[in-house]
Design a protein around this motif. Structure first.
Motif, PDB file in Angstrom:
ATOM      1  N   ALA A 153       0.828  -1.204   0.000  1.00  0.00           N
ATOM      2  CA  ALA A 153       0.000   0.000   0.000  1.00  0.00           C
ATOM      3  C   ALA A 153       0.861   1.252   0.000  1.00  0.00           C
ATOM      4  CB  ALA A 153      -0.928  -0.011   1.211  1.00  0.00           C
ATOM      5  N   ILE A 154       1.940   1.238   0.793  1.00  0.00           N
ATOM      6  CA  ILE A 154       2.830   2.399   0.859  1.00  0.00           C
ATOM      7  C   ILE A 154       3.508   2.634  -0.482  1.00  0.00           C
ATOM      8  CG2 ILE A 154       4.946   3.287   1.917  1.00  0.00           C
ATOM      9  CD1 ILE A 154       4.094   1.815   4.495  1.00  0.00           C
ATOM     10  N   ILE A 155       3.961   1.549  -1.076  1.00  0.00           N
ATOM     11  CA  ILE A 155       4.659   1.677  -2.347  1.00  0.00           C
ATOM     12  C   ILE A 155       3.706   2.151  -3.435  1.00  0.00           C
ATOM     13  CG2 ILE A 155       5.816   0.365  -4.154  1.00  0.00           C
ATOM     14  CD1 ILE A 155       7.142  -1.259  -1.947  1.00  0.00           C
ATOM     15  N   ILE A 156       2.497   1.645  -3.426  1.00  0.00           N
ATOM     16  CA  ILE A 156       1.508   2.087  -4.414  1.00  0.00           C
ATOM     17  C   ILE A 156       1.233   3.578  -4.250  1.00  0.00           C
ATOM     18  CG2 ILE A 156      -0.925   1.909  -5.067  1.00  0.00           C
ATOM     19  CD1 ILE A 156      -0.725  -1.102  -4.460  1.00  0.00           C
ATOM     20  N   PHE A 157       1.144   4.053  -2.995  1.00  0.00           N
ATOM     21  CA  PHE A 157       0.919   5.479  -2.738  1.00  0.00           C
ATOM     22  C   PHE A 157       2.092   6.318  -3.255  1.00  0.00           C
ATOM     23  CE2 PHE A 157       1.604   9.156   0.048  1.00  0.00           C
ATOM     24  CZ  PHE A 157       0.412   9.842  -0.163  1.00  0.00           C
ATOM     25  N   CYS A 158       3.310   5.842  -2.978  1.00  0.00           N
ATOM     26  CA  CYS A 158       4.493   6.579  -3.421  1.00  0.00           C
ATOM     27  C   CYS A 158       4.570   6.640  -4.939  1.00  0.00           C
ATOM     28  CB  CYS A 158       5.760   5.942  -2.848  1.00  0.00           C
ATOM     29  SG  CYS A 158       5.908   6.103  -1.055  1.00  0.00           S
ATOM     30  N   LEU A 159       4.292   5.509  -5.564  1.00  0.00           N
ATOM     31  CA  LEU A 159       4.318   5.477  -7.025  1.00  0.00           C
ATOM     32  C   LEU A 159       3.279   6.419  -7.609  1.00  0.00           C
ATOM     33  CD1 LEU A 159       4.845   1.659  -7.710  1.00  0.00           C
ATOM     34  CD2 LEU A 159       6.514   3.501  -8.015  1.00  0.00           C
ATOM     35  N   GLY A 175       4.058   9.631  -9.929  1.00  0.00           N
ATOM     36  CA  GLY A 175       3.397   9.787 -11.224  1.00  0.00           C
ATOM     37  C   GLY A 175       2.742  11.149 -11.356  1.00  0.00           C
ATOM     38  N   LEU A 176       2.093  11.597 -10.287  1.00  0.00           N
ATOM     39  CA  LEU A 176       1.441  12.907 -10.307  1.00  0.00           C
ATOM     40  C   LEU A 176       2.459  14.031 -10.461  1.00  0.00           C
ATOM     41  CD1 LEU A 176      -1.158  14.537 -10.026  1.00  0.00           C
ATOM     42  CD2 LEU A 176      -0.830  14.485  -7.546  1.00  0.00           C
ATOM     43  N   LEU A 177       3.590  13.936  -9.761  1.00  0.00           N
ATOM     44  CA  LEU A 177       4.644  14.937  -9.882  1.00  0.00           C
ATOM     45  C   LEU A 177       5.229  14.970 -11.275  1.00  0.00           C
ATOM     46  CD1 LEU A 177       6.508  14.441  -6.464  1.00  0.00           C
ATOM     47  CD2 LEU A 177       5.067  16.382  -7.154  1.00  0.00           C
ATOM     48  N   ALA A 178       5.365  13.797 -11.867  1.00  0.00           N
ATOM     49  CA  ALA A 178       5.896  13.730 -13.229  1.00  0.00           C
ATOM     50  C   ALA A 178       4.974  14.426 -14.215  1.00  0.00           C
ATOM     51  CB  ALA A 178       6.104  12.273 -13.631  1.00  0.00           C
ATOM     52  N   VAL A 179       3.689  14.224 -14.042  1.00  0.00           N
ATOM     53  CA  VAL A 179       2.719  14.886 -14.926  1.00  0.00           C
ATOM     54  C   VAL A 179       2.783  16.396 -14.754  1.00  0.00           C
ATOM     55  CG1 VAL A 179       0.254  15.195 -15.366  1.00  0.00           C
ATOM     56  CG2 VAL A 179       1.182  12.894 -15.037  1.00  0.00           C
ATOM     57  N   LEU A 180       2.855  16.863 -13.504  1.00  0.00           N
ATOM     58  CA  LEU A 180       2.965  18.298 -13.248  1.00  0.00           C
ATOM     59  C   LEU A 180       4.237  18.877 -13.850  1.00  0.00           C
ATOM     60  CD1 LEU A 180       1.726  18.494  -9.538  1.00  0.00           C
ATOM     61  CD2 LEU A 180       0.541  19.329 -11.585  1.00  0.00           C
ATOM     62  N   GLY A 181       5.350  18.168 -13.732  1.00  0.00           N
ATOM     63  CA  GLY A 181       6.610  18.617 -14.314  1.00  0.00           C
ATOM     64  C   GLY A 181       6.540  18.732 -15.822  1.00  0.00           C
ATOM     65  N   LEU A 182       5.884  17.721 -16.420  1.00  0.00           N
ATOM     66  CA  LEU A 182       5.731  17.741 -17.870  1.00  0.00           C
ATOM     67  C   LEU A 182       4.910  18.937 -18.322  1.00  0.00           C
ATOM     68  CD1 LEU A 182       6.218  16.304 -20.579  1.00  0.00           C
ATOM     69  CD2 LEU A 182       4.135  14.977 -20.153  1.00  0.00           C
ATOM     70  N   LEU A 183       3.842  19.242 -17.606  1.00  0.00           N
ATOM     71  CA  LEU A 183       2.997  20.388 -17.950  1.00  0.00           C
ATOM     72  C   LEU A 183       3.757  21.697 -17.788  1.00  0.00           C
ATOM     73  CD1 LEU A 183      -0.376  19.281 -16.286  1.00  0.00           C
ATOM     74  CD2 LEU A 183       0.120  19.425 -18.736  1.00  0.00           C
ATOM     75  N   LEU A 184       4.550  21.814 -16.717  1.00  0.00           N
ATOM     76  CA  LEU A 184       5.337  23.025 -16.509  1.00  0.00           C
ATOM     77  C   LEU A 184       6.372  23.220 -17.603  1.00  0.00           C
ATOM     78  CD1 LEU A 184       5.921  22.872 -12.639  1.00  0.00           C
ATOM     79  CD2 LEU A 184       4.547  24.553 -13.886  1.00  0.00           C
ATOM     80  N   PHE A 185       7.005  22.115 -18.020  1.00  0.00           N
ATOM     81  CA  PHE A 185       8.005  22.223 -19.096  1.00  0.00           C
ATOM     82  C   PHE A 185       7.369  22.608 -20.413  1.00  0.00           C
ATOM     83  CE2 PHE A 185      10.400  20.309 -22.581  1.00  0.00           C
ATOM     84  CZ  PHE A 185      11.643  20.904 -22.388  1.00  0.00           C
ATOM     85  N   ARG A 186       6.209  22.074 -20.679  1.00  0.00           N
ATOM     86  CA  ARG A 186       5.540  22.330 -21.967  1.00  0.00           C
ATOM     87  C   ARG A 186       5.071  23.781 -22.059  1.00  0.00           C
ATOM     88  NH1 ARG A 186       0.669  18.628 -24.534  1.00  0.00           N
ATOM     89  NH2 ARG A 186       0.482  19.797 -26.511  1.00  0.00           N
ATOM     90  N   TYR A 187       4.588  24.313 -20.942  1.00  0.00           N
ATOM     91  CA  TYR A 187       4.052  25.685 -20.963  1.00  0.00           C
ATOM     92  C   TYR A 187       4.971  26.646 -20.185  1.00  0.00           C
ATOM     93  CZ  TYR A 187      -0.128  23.251 -22.547  1.00  0.00           C
ATOM     94  OH  TYR A 187      -1.010  22.475 -23.246  1.00  0.00           O
ATOM     95  N   ARG A 188       6.283  26.384 -20.252  1.00  0.00           N
ATOM     96  CA  ARG A 188       7.244  27.181 -19.470  1.00  0.00           C
ATOM     97  C   ARG A 188       7.259  28.645 -19.859  1.00  0.00           C
ATOM     98  NH1 ARG A 188       9.715  24.068 -23.096  1.00  0.00           N
ATOM     99  NH2 ARG A 188      11.335  24.955 -24.482  1.00  0.00           N
ATOM    100  N   GLN A 189       7.065  28.955 -21.193  1.00  0.00           N
ATOM    101  CA  GLN A 189       7.105  30.341 -21.657  1.00  0.00           C
ATOM    102  C   GLN A 189       5.963  31.140 -21.048  1.00  0.00           C
ATOM    103  OE1 GLN A 189       9.629  31.516 -23.413  1.00  0.00           O
ATOM    104  NE2 GLN A 189       8.804  33.597 -23.264  1.00  0.00           N
ATOM    105  N   ARG A 190       4.760  30.510 -21.069  1.00  0.00           N
ATOM    106  CA  ARG A 190       3.592  31.192 -20.498  1.00  0.00           C
ATOM    107  C   ARG A 190       3.753  31.390 -18.997  1.00  0.00           C
ATOM    108  NH1 ARG A 190      -1.597  28.274 -23.406  1.00  0.00           N
ATOM    109  NH2 ARG A 190      -0.968  28.684 -25.586  1.00  0.00           N
ATOM    110  N   VAL A 191       4.314  30.400 -18.348  1.00  0.00           N
ATOM    111  CA  VAL A 191       4.520  30.508 -16.903  1.00  0.00           C
ATOM    112  C   VAL A 191       5.497  31.632 -16.587  1.00  0.00           C
ATOM    113  CG1 VAL A 191       5.424  29.321 -14.873  1.00  0.00           C
ATOM    114  CG2 VAL A 191       3.929  28.106 -16.472  1.00  0.00           C
TER     115      VAL A 191
END
Length: 501
Positions: free
Chosen positions: A428-434, A438-454
Motif C-alpha cells: 500500500a505504501i509503495i503504491i501510494f508513493c508510485l 506519477g502525479l509529480l511527473a505529470v505536473l513537471g511535464l505540464l510546466l516544461f511544456r508551458y514554461r514560456q507562459r509561466v
C-alpha cells in the motif's frame, strides 16, 4: 527351562479357564462372576455355569431358543444373546431374572413378541431388539417393564404401531424406531412417552411431517429423522418441541431450507441438514435459531450458493461444517461475517479454487480445514498463508498452477505465489508513493511544456507588484511627532488649546 515354565503357565491358565461346568471355548471367572462364550459354537444356553454369575455373554453362537436354563442364574444383571439364531422366546423365560438390567437380543430372527415375553424383568433398563423381523407393536407390549430407559427396535420390519404400544413406559428416555417400514410418524403413540429425551425415526418411508407430528414429546432433546424420504414439512410440524437441542434432517429430499418450520426450535444447538436437494442458503436461512452452535451441511449435491447473511440470526455459532458439496465453488463475500463465536470452519471436499479474506472475521477462528479442494495457489491466498503461519490453522494442498501441484501452502513463500511484496501494508505504501511520483511527473511535464507562459505570467506578476510598491511608498509616508512640530513651527500655525470636558 524357559519353554518348560511357559508350558506350566499355559496349563495353569487352561485349568483356570476350564473350571468345572465351564463349556469349551468359554471363559469363566468366578471372582468377577463373568462368563464369556463368544463364537463358541454353542447351540443351547449352558446350564452348568456358576449359579452366582452376574454377566453372561453368549454372542455370535448358534442358539435357537431361550429355554428354562435362565432359572438357574437368578443374579444375572447383564445378558448378551446377540447374533444368534433365536426364532422365538417362550413365555416366562425370564421369570426369575428380577435383577437383570440389560438384555441384548439384537441380530436374531425374532418375528414376534407379546406382553408376557419379558415377564419378570422388573429391573430391566435396556432392551435391545435391533435387527430382527418384528412387524407389529401391539397394545401394552412393554407395560411390564416399568424401569425401562432405552428401547431399540431399529432395523426391523415394523409397519404398524398401536396407539397404546408404549403404555407403561414411564421411564423411557431413548427410543429407536429407525430403519423400519413406517409410512408415517407414529404420532398417536407419543403422548404416553412424556419422559422421552431421544427419538430416532429415520430410514423409514415418510414423505411429509404433519402439524404437531411429535405431540406430547415436550422433553425431547434429540430427534433424528435422517434418510426418511421427507419432501414436505408442515409449518407447525415441530411445534411443542420446546426443549429440542439436536435435530438431524440429513439425507432427505428437501428442495429448500425449512426456515419457518425450524423457527419453532429456539433452543436448538446442533443441526444436521446435508444430503438434501436445496441449491441455496438464502439470507436468514436459519432465522430464529438463536442458540445454534453447530451446523453440518455435508453432501448437498446441488448446493452452489451461500448468500451473505445466511447465518445472520445465529450469532452463537461455533462450528460450521460444509463438506463434500461438489458444486460449491465460492462463498459470497461476508457470507460468514458477524459470527463472533465462530471457532471451527470445516470446508473439506468442496470445489473451492480460492477463498476471500472478507468472507468472515478470522480473529477468533481456531481451526480451518480446506483439504481436498482444487485450490489455486496465487497471490490472492497470501492472506491465508500469513494466517496459517501465525495461527497454524490448516494444511492446504495446491492443485494449480502446475509447478505448485500437491505442494503444501504452508511451505510456500510470497514469491512462490507470484507476489511482489510479502507485506500488504508495504504494498500500500509503495503504491501510494508510485502514485505521488506519477502525479509529480505529470505536473513537471505540464510546466516544461508551458514554461514560456509561466515565465511571462511570473514576470507580469513581479512588475505589477513593484509598481504597487512605489505608489504605496509615495502615498503612504509617515511622519514622526518631531517632524510634525518642526513643520508646523515653520508655517506659524497657532496651536489649538486643549481643554478638559
Amino acid at each position: 527351562m524357559f519353554l518348560g515354565l511357559l508350558a506350566i503357565l499355559l496349563a495353569l491358565a487352561s485349568i483356570a479357564s476350564a473350571s468345572p461346568g465351564c463349556p469349551a471355548g468359554c471363559t469363566c471367572n468366578d471372582d468377577t462372576y463373568v462368563v464369556m462364550c463368544e463364537k463358541s459354537k454353542l447351540d443351547v444356553i449352558p446350564i452348568t455355569l456358576n449359579p452366582a454369575i452376574q454377566r453372561l455373554v453368549l454372542k455370535s453362537n448358534k442358539i435357537k431358543t431361550v429355554d428354562a436354563s435362565f432359572q438357574f442364574y437368578r443374579d444375572l444383571q447383564y445378558v448378551d444373546l446377540s447374533n444368534n439364531h433365536l426364532v422365538n422366546i417362550p413365555t416366562k423365560s425370564f421369570l426369575h431374572q428380577e435383577k437383570l438390567q440389560e438384555l441384548h437380543l439384537n441380530k436374531n430372527k425374532l418375528s414376534s413378541i407379546n406382553n408376557r415375553t419379558f415377564q419378570g424383568l422388573k429391573s430391566l433398563t435396556v432392551l435391545n431388539l435391533r435387527e430382527n423381523f418384528l412387524e407389529e407393536l401391539s397394545r401394552g407390549l412393554f407395560s411390564i417393564l416399568p424401569k425401562l430407559e432405552e428401547l431399540n427396535l431399529g432395523q426391523n420390519r415394523i409397519s404398524k404401531i398401536d396407539a397404546l404400544a408404549f403404555d407403561g413406559l414411564l421411564s423411557l428416555r431413548v427410543l429407536y424406531l429407525d430403519d423400519n417400514l413406517l409410512n408415517s410418524v407414529p404420532t398417536t403413540s407419543f403422548p404416553l412417552l412424556g419422559s422421552l429425551a431421544e427419538l430416532h425415526v429415520g430410514l423409514n418411508a415418510f414423505t411429509s411431517l404433519p402439524d404437531d407430528a411429535f405431540n406430547g414429546l415436550g422433553k425431547l432433546s434429540v430427534l433424528d429423522i435422517s434418510s426418511a424420504g421427507l419432501v414436505n414439512i408442515s409449518a407447525n410440524a415441530f411445534r411443542g418441541l420446546i426443549g429440542l437441542r439436536s435435530l438431524n434432517l440429513a439425507d432427505n429430499k428437501l428442495l429448500q431450507i425449512p426456515t419457518e418450520q425450524l423457527s419453532h426450535l429456539s433452543r436448538l444447538e446442533d443441526l444436521t441438514i446435508g444430503q438434501n436437494e436445496f441449491a441455496t442458503l438464502p439470507k436468514g436461512a436459519f432465522k430464529g435459531l438463536t442458540n445454534l452452535r453447530k451446523i453440518d451441511i455435508t453432501g448437498a449435491k446441488n448446493l452452489e450458493h451461500i448468500e451473505k447473511g445466511a447465518f445472520s440470526d445465529n450469532l452463537n455459532l461455533e462450528t460450521i461444517i460444509l463438506v463434500s458439496n461438489k458444486k460449491l465453488e465460492k462463498l459470497e463475500d461476508g457470507a460468514l461475517v458477524g459470527l463472533p463465536n465462530l471457532k471451527h470452519l470445516v470446508l473439506r471436499e468442496n470445489s473451492f479454487k480460492t477463498l476471500s479474506e472478507s468472507i468472515t472475521s478470522w480473529n477468533e477462528l481456531r481451526a480451518l480445514e480446506l483439504t481436498d479442494n482444487p485450490i489455486n495457489c496465487d497471490c490472492h491466498l497470501l492472506w491465508l498463508l500469513n494466517s496459517i503461519n501465525s495461527k497454524n490453522l490448516t494444511n492446504v494442498q495446491c492443485s494449480t498452477p502446475v509447478q505448485l501441484r500437491d505442494k503444501s501452502l504452508r511451505t510456500l513463500t510470497a514469491d512462490d505465489l507470484g507476489c511482489s511484496f510479502s507485506d500488504p501494508r508495504q504494498q500500500a505504501i509503495i503504491i501510494f508513493c508510485l502514485s505521488a511520483l506519477g502525479l509529480l511527473a505529470v505536473l513537471g511535464l505540464l510546466l516544461f511544456r508551458y514554461r514560456q507562459r509561466v515565465r511571462e505570467a511570473l514576470k507580469d506578476y513581479k512588475w505589477n507588484k513593484r509598481a504597487i510598491s512605489r505608489k504605496e511608498h509615495e502615498y503612504q509616508k509617515t511622519f514622526s511627532d518631531d517632524d510634525y512640530i518642526t513643520r508646523t513651527g515653520q508655517h506659524h500655525i497657532k496651536p489649538i488649546p486643549v481643554t478638559e470636558l
